[in-house]
Design an enzyme around this catalytic site. Sequence first.
Site, PDB file in Angstrom:
ATOM      1  NE  ARG A   1      17.078   1.461 -47.997  1.00 27.19           N
ATOM      2  CZ  ARG A   1      16.273   2.420 -47.594  1.00 27.19           C
ATOM      3  NH1 ARG A   1      16.395   2.912 -46.393  1.00 27.19           N
ATOM      4  NH2 ARG A   1      15.347   2.883 -48.412  1.00 27.19           N
TER       5      ARG A   1
ATOM      6  CD  GLU B   1       1.555  10.235 -48.983  1.00 25.72           C
ATOM      7  OE1 GLU B   1       2.757   9.930 -48.895  1.00 25.72           O
ATOM      8  OE2 GLU B   1       1.028  11.183 -48.388  1.00 25.72           O
TER       9      GLU B   1
HETATM   10  P1  AMP Z   1       6.228   0.998 -46.733  1.00 26.79           P
HETATM   11  O1  AMP Z   1       5.771   0.268 -47.957  1.00 26.79           O
HETATM   12  O2  AMP Z   1       5.523   2.317 -46.547  1.00 26.79           O
HETATM   13  O3  AMP Z   1       6.173   0.161 -45.474  1.00 26.79           O
HETATM   14  O4  AMP Z   1       7.729   1.443 -46.982  1.00 26.79           O
HETATM   15  C1  AMP Z   1       8.736   0.574 -46.733  1.00 26.79           C
HETATM   16  C2  AMP Z   1       9.910   0.769 -47.649  1.00 26.79           C
HETATM   17  O5  AMP Z   1      10.264   2.147 -47.832  1.00 26.79           O
HETATM   18  C3  AMP Z   1      11.123   0.103 -47.044  1.00 26.79           C
HETATM   19  O6  AMP Z   1      11.752  -0.647 -48.062  1.00 26.79           O
HETATM   20  C4  AMP Z   1      11.988   1.215 -46.518  1.00 26.79           C
HETATM   21  O7  AMP Z   1      13.320   0.935 -46.800  1.00 26.79           O
HETATM   22  C5  AMP Z   1      11.497   2.476 -47.203  1.00 26.79           C
HETATM   23  N1  AMP Z   1      11.197   3.586 -46.264  1.00 26.79           N
HETATM   24  C6  AMP Z   1       9.968   4.078 -45.963  1.00 26.79           C
HETATM   25  N2  AMP Z   1      10.025   5.074 -45.068  1.00 26.79           N
HETATM   26  C7  AMP Z   1      11.336   5.219 -44.773  1.00 26.79           C
HETATM   27  C8  AMP Z   1      12.065   6.089 -43.861  1.00 26.79           C
HETATM   28  N3  AMP Z   1      11.447   7.011 -43.096  1.00 26.79           N
HETATM   29  N4  AMP Z   1      13.406   5.940 -43.799  1.00 26.79           N
HETATM   30  C9  AMP Z   1      14.040   5.019 -44.551  1.00 26.79           C
HETATM   31  N5  AMP Z   1      13.424   4.202 -45.408  1.00 26.79           N
HETATM   32  C10 AMP Z   1      12.090   4.282 -45.534  1.00 26.79           C
END
Ligand code: AMP
Length: 178
Positions: A64, A101
């Site tokens: 995305r 996680e």
């Molecule tokens: P992080 O590494 O935890 O910051 O996760 C970021 C990635 O996971 C991004 O590429 C987001 O598109 C996806 N992501 C994580 N949580 C969500 C959420 N609640 N809704 C949509 N996409 C998410």
Amino acid sequence: MASQELIKKLEETIENVPDFPIPGIQFKDISPIFLNPKLYEEVIADLVAFSKGKIDAVCGIESRGYLFGIAIAVALEVPFILIRKAGKLPPPIISENYDLEYGSAVIETREGQIKPGQRILIHDDLLATGGTTEAAAKLVEKQGATVSQFSFLIGLKGLNGDEKLEKFNAEIYHILEF
Ligand code: AMP
């Protein structure tokens, strides 16, 4: 930086889908933005204003991060570089492992596309824990470039993603927070 009007429109447009993809997660679906080209243009204009004159290239995080990242790069007339999940890009590649996680993951970029000394914007749609973005920033640094900015449409509150990115001393921007 974003106008209250843009923030309000996005709040009304982005769909919150509870318990997807697993129970307890509030999934933020940005796809309705693409049903409204005028709104998409406003989002790009806002993200472009944040980065104008401050970066030499954009790195977008699969998948995305590509939807807005390429438009930002084209508007600023700078290169766009894909950061992908493992196994998708042909060699030569540079990779970075990071913890999820449960378990771990790998992201990759084509070696040589990020140039030493470049000021890089790392862009993704959403900042959650910051794990993916932190790994992307390490990939950038491994190639002798500097992470100057991070931008996201959405920052999720309470997951401390911003804190994980502090060590890169880069500007962090999200249009709205949930
Ligand atoms: P992080 O590494 O935890 O910051 O996760 C970021 C990635 O996971 C991004 O590429 C987001 O598109 C996806 N992501 C994580 N949580 C969500 C959420 N609640 N809704 C949509 N996409 C998410």
